[in-house]
Motif scaffolding. Structure first.
Motif, PDB file in Angstrom:
ATOM      1  N   ARG A 150      26.327  27.184  -5.232  1.00  0.00           N
ATOM      2  CA  ARG A 150      26.102  26.555  -6.528  1.00  0.00           C
ATOM      3  C   ARG A 150      25.841  27.803  -7.586  1.00  0.00           C
ATOM      4  O   ARG A 150      26.102  27.650  -8.782  1.00  0.00           O
ATOM      5  CB  ARG A 150      24.831  25.833  -6.503  1.00  0.00           C
ATOM      6  CG  ARG A 150      24.627  25.257  -7.711  1.00  0.00           C
ATOM      7  CD  ARG A 150      23.292  24.238  -7.729  1.00  0.00           C
ATOM      8  NE  ARG A 150      23.556  22.928  -6.847  1.00  0.00           N
ATOM      9  CZ  ARG A 150      23.952  21.796  -7.234  1.00  0.00           C
ATOM     10  NH1 ARG A 150      24.393  21.916  -8.619  1.00  0.00           N
ATOM     11  NH2 ARG A 150      24.236  20.971  -6.351  1.00  0.00           N
ATOM     12  N   GLU A 151      25.040  28.752  -7.352  1.00  0.00           N
ATOM     13  CA  GLU A 151      24.758  29.755  -8.438  1.00  0.00           C
ATOM     14  C   GLU A 151      25.836  30.452  -9.144  1.00  0.00           C
ATOM     15  O   GLU A 151      25.700  30.768 -10.017  1.00  0.00           O
ATOM     16  CB  GLU A 151      23.451  30.500  -7.970  1.00  0.00           C
ATOM     17  CG  GLU A 151      22.191  29.798  -7.650  1.00  0.00           C
ATOM     18  CD  GLU A 151      21.146  30.958  -7.317  1.00  0.00           C
ATOM     19  OE1 GLU A 151      21.306  32.211  -7.247  1.00  0.00           O
ATOM     20  OE2 GLU A 151      20.034  30.584  -6.945  1.00  0.00           O
ATOM     21  N   GLN A 159      32.732  26.466 -15.882  1.00  0.00           N
ATOM     22  CA  GLN A 159      32.655  25.080 -15.929  1.00  0.00           C
ATOM     23  C   GLN A 159      31.235  24.659 -15.506  1.00  0.00           C
ATOM     24  O   GLN A 159      30.607  25.444 -14.801  1.00  0.00           O
ATOM     25  CB  GLN A 159      33.739  24.476 -15.061  1.00  0.00           C
ATOM     26  CG  GLN A 159      35.123  24.715 -15.361  1.00  0.00           C
ATOM     27  CD  GLN A 159      36.043  24.148 -14.346  1.00  0.00           C
ATOM     28  OE1 GLN A 159      36.300  22.832 -14.491  1.00  0.00           O
ATOM     29  NE2 GLN A 159      36.726  24.739 -13.663  1.00  0.00           N
ATOM     30  N   GLU A 160      31.201  23.252 -15.462  1.00  0.00           N
ATOM     31  CA  GLU A 160      29.456  23.027 -15.074  1.00  0.00           C
ATOM     32  C   GLU A 160      29.872  22.100 -13.713  1.00  0.00           C
ATOM     33  O   GLU A 160      31.073  21.503 -13.663  1.00  0.00           O
ATOM     34  CB  GLU A 160      29.148  21.798 -15.861  1.00  0.00           C
ATOM     35  CG  GLU A 160      28.589  22.503 -17.327  1.00  0.00           C
ATOM     36  CD  GLU A 160      27.462  23.542 -16.939  1.00  0.00           C
ATOM     37  OE1 GLU A 160      26.735  23.387 -15.941  1.00  0.00           O
ATOM     38  OE2 GLU A 160      27.207  24.445 -17.729  1.00  0.00           O
ATOM     39  N   LEU A 161      29.457  22.495 -12.533  1.00  0.00           N
ATOM     40  CA  LEU A 161      29.736  22.034 -11.290  1.00  0.00           C
ATOM     41  C   LEU A 161      29.405  20.201 -11.231  1.00  0.00           C
ATOM     42  O   LEU A 161      30.323  19.597 -10.746  1.00  0.00           O
ATOM     43  CB  LEU A 161      28.385  22.423 -10.100  1.00  0.00           C
ATOM     44  CG  LEU A 161      28.902  22.081  -8.820  1.00  0.00           C
ATOM     45  CD1 LEU A 161      30.472  22.392  -8.130  1.00  0.00           C
ATOM     46  CD2 LEU A 161      27.759  22.525  -7.788  1.00  0.00           C
ATOM     47  N   GLU A 162      28.561  19.793 -12.062  1.00  0.00           N
ATOM     48  CA  GLU A 162      28.275  18.388 -12.065  1.00  0.00           C
ATOM     49  C   GLU A 162      29.581  17.732 -12.605  1.00  0.00           C
ATOM     50  O   GLU A 162      29.951  16.416 -12.519  1.00  0.00           O
ATOM     51  CB  GLU A 162      27.197  17.820 -13.210  1.00  0.00           C
ATOM     52  CG  GLU A 162      25.859  18.308 -12.488  1.00  0.00           C
ATOM     53  CD  GLU A 162      25.618  19.813 -12.196  1.00  0.00           C
ATOM     54  OE1 GLU A 162      26.132  20.535 -12.769  1.00  0.00           O
ATOM     55  OE2 GLU A 162      24.792  20.234 -11.074  1.00  0.00           O
ATOM     56  N   ALA A 244      31.015  34.364  -0.411  1.00  0.00           N
ATOM     57  CA  ALA A 244      29.784  33.864   0.726  1.00  0.00           C
ATOM     58  C   ALA A 244      29.940  34.438   2.131  1.00  0.00           C
ATOM     59  O   ALA A 244      29.292  34.300   2.713  1.00  0.00           O
ATOM     60  CB  ALA A 244      30.438  32.304   0.723  1.00  0.00           C
ATOM     61  N   PHE A 245      31.390  34.932   2.423  1.00  0.00           N
ATOM     62  CA  PHE A 245      31.491  35.695   3.581  1.00  0.00           C
ATOM     63  C   PHE A 245      31.017  36.934   3.537  1.00  0.00           C
ATOM     64  O   PHE A 245      30.864  37.488   4.648  1.00  0.00           O
ATOM     65  CB  PHE A 245      33.132  35.794   3.553  1.00  0.00           C
ATOM     66  CG  PHE A 245      33.859  36.522   5.014  1.00  0.00           C
ATOM     67  CD1 PHE A 245      33.688  35.752   6.202  1.00  0.00           C
ATOM     68  CD2 PHE A 245      34.275  37.733   4.862  1.00  0.00           C
ATOM     69  CE1 PHE A 245      34.052  36.323   7.477  1.00  0.00           C
ATOM     70  CE2 PHE A 245      34.633  38.440   6.312  1.00  0.00           C
ATOM     71  CZ  PHE A 245      34.437  37.577   7.395  1.00  0.00           C
ATOM     72  N   GLY A 246      30.456  37.531   2.508  1.00  0.00           N
ATOM     73  CA  GLY A 246      29.840  38.729   2.561  1.00  0.00           C
ATOM     74  C   GLY A 246      30.517  39.858   1.637  1.00  0.00           C
ATOM     75  O   GLY A 246      29.965  41.034   1.702  1.00  0.00           O
TER      76      GLY A 246
END
Length: 465
Positions: A150-151, A159-162, A244-246
């Motif tokens: 999310r961050e 954009q906004e995730l919501e 996210a994988f690093g």
């Protein structure tokens, strides 16, 4: 002045500092090969060709990777539509893209990996993301869970995730959240598929680039490029997967603008595309390169025949000086360095329009030197012009344009033949001292926009500047 580039992520022009001193690593999202290329596709290749040429001029060792998406919903659909194998569609169009890149003078990439050749790397990345809790398998699909990232998610597209509406296909079942995106798609009857720990299937669009960038450029690289239309969802989802994988992933995000027609982005789906294979029959490829690479890479190009003719006139002005200067001075090598004003323009976010203004100034000075019969100044300006054009891939004396920059295409060849016929008639009139007829022919050609120049080696024509 240090070299600076506009970074889409930070929305500002930043000083370019390579991750490895003296080296530049670039990943460019290449073609999805469901159809032959139009000039909007090739513009991206040209813009990043100019980028790598400038980095090389500045002394960097450049690693340039441009991928090929040869498995995709569109490729499969096109094969079904044409009642042929999907891989035949993909390979034929991959060749068409490479022919277009070559015709317009693009340097070959360091590597050009295909998605279908990197399924093991994709499986490895999905396994790692599932283990880290960022992805999950469902109904044979594998999805990235966007709320686990999310961050950082959507920072590139702001954009906004919501409010996110994630594009998805009909067969994407089992999602925990409609905003999650597919990294791997479950096999469907009659479609290509590969075996994975989660069942047979095929790559999603976004995963392939994360996997290939990781393989060829490592956990961190300097520049990721592509068209503006790729910012979301493609590049946004690449970032999520890779980080996210690093992986640190890309340090700079550089996006080129589109070629538009009547205000709309040129695209195959809209039916407003102008195919490169047709354009090179009507225009010299070197002129097409000048037209597409001349505007700033972040500026839209509104395609029209008139604007292309204006570009042709501008390039003919440059080419005409080079021809006259070589006739006067003989062969002159490119200068070892470009003028400081040219370098300053290129260092400022690849300011090609400003750089070309320096080229045209040198051409005007060279023409003045020719008029004054100043051989030394003419040769100096010729060397400068060749150096600048060489950086841009536009020097008509370079080996890649040895055939005259593509001279001999259908329309250009016809025009050349017709003008030569008229000039032969004019020369015959002069030989019999019928100067009234010779002048009348010259004036009529002038009314048509052609300038006739009589030289010791014969008459030569150029378009009117």
């Amino acid at each position: 002045m240090s070299l600076r580039l506009y970074d889409t992520m930070t929305r500002q022009v930043r000083d370019f500092v390579p991750l490895v001193p003296g080296c530049v690593s670039i990943y460019l999202c290449g073609a999805t090969v469901q159809a032959p290329p139009h000039i909007g596709h090739i513009r991206s290749g040209l813009n990043f060709d100019v980028m790598q040429r400038w980095f090389r001029y500045r002394g960097y060792d450049v690693t340039f990777v441009r991928n090929v998406t040869d498995i995709d919903d569109k490729v499969i659909a096109k094969g079904r539509e044409q009642s042929t194998e999907w891989w035949k569609i993909a390979y034929a169009n991959e060749r068409a893209f490479n022919e277009g890149y070559t015709a317009l003078g693009c340097l070959p990439p360091s590597a050009e990996p295909r998605a279908t050749g990197h399924v093991p790397e994709m499986i490895e990345m999905m396994r790692g993301l599932i283990e880290r809790g960022h992805a999950y398998a469902a109904d044979g699909n594998v999805y990235f869970a966007v709320t686990t990232f999310r961050e950082e998610y959507l920072a590139l597209s702001n954009q906004e995730l919501e409010n996110l509406r994630q594009p998805s296909a009909d067969n994407e079942t089992g999602k925990r959240d409609p905003r999650d995106f597919a990294m791997w798609k479950a096999a469907k009857p009659g479609e290509p598929s590969w075996e994975t720990p989660w069942g047979r299937g095929r790559p999603g669009w976004h995963l392939e680039c994360s996997a290939m960038a990781h393989k060829y450029l490592g956990r961190a690289f300097d520049i990721h490029g592509g068209g503006l239309d790729l910012i979301f969802p493609h590049h946004e989802n690449e970032i999520a997967q890779s980080r996210a994988f690093g992986d640190e992933f890309a340090n700079f995000w550089v996006h080129n603008a589109w070629v538009t027609l009547a205000g709309e982005k040129m695209s195959k789906s809209l039916g407003n595309s102008v195919l490169v294979s047709e354009m090179v029959k009507r225009w010299r490829p070197i002129v097409l390169r000048y037209y597409l690479a001349g505007p700033h890479y972040r500026s839209m190009i509104e395609y029209s025949e008139e604007s292309l003719r204006e570009a042709e006139t501008g390039f003919n002005r440059i080419e005409g000086f080079i021809e006259r200067a070589v006739e006067r001075c003989g062969p002159v090598d490119a200068a070892p360095e470009v003028p400081p004003a040219f370098a300053e323009a290129m260092d400022d976010d690849l300011g090609v329009p400003q750089a070309l203004a320096v080229v045209h100034t040198a051409v005007r000075q060279g023409n003045s030197a020719l008029g004054a019969d100043d051989k030394e100044s003419t040769a100096a300006r010729l060397a400068e012009v060749r150096a600048m054009l060489g950086v841009l891939g536009l020097d008509p004396l370079d080996e890649q344009w040895a055939d005259g920059g593509g001279q001999g295409e259908e329309l250009t060849g016809v025009v050349d033949a017709l003008v030569k016929l008229v000039l032969d008639q004019r020369q015959a009139a002069r030989a019999r001292k019928d100067f009234a007829t010779a002048d009348a022919i010259r004036d009529r050609l002038g009314e048509a926009g052609l300038v006739i120049e009589d030289t010791p080696s014969g008459s030569r024509w150029t378009t009117n500047p």
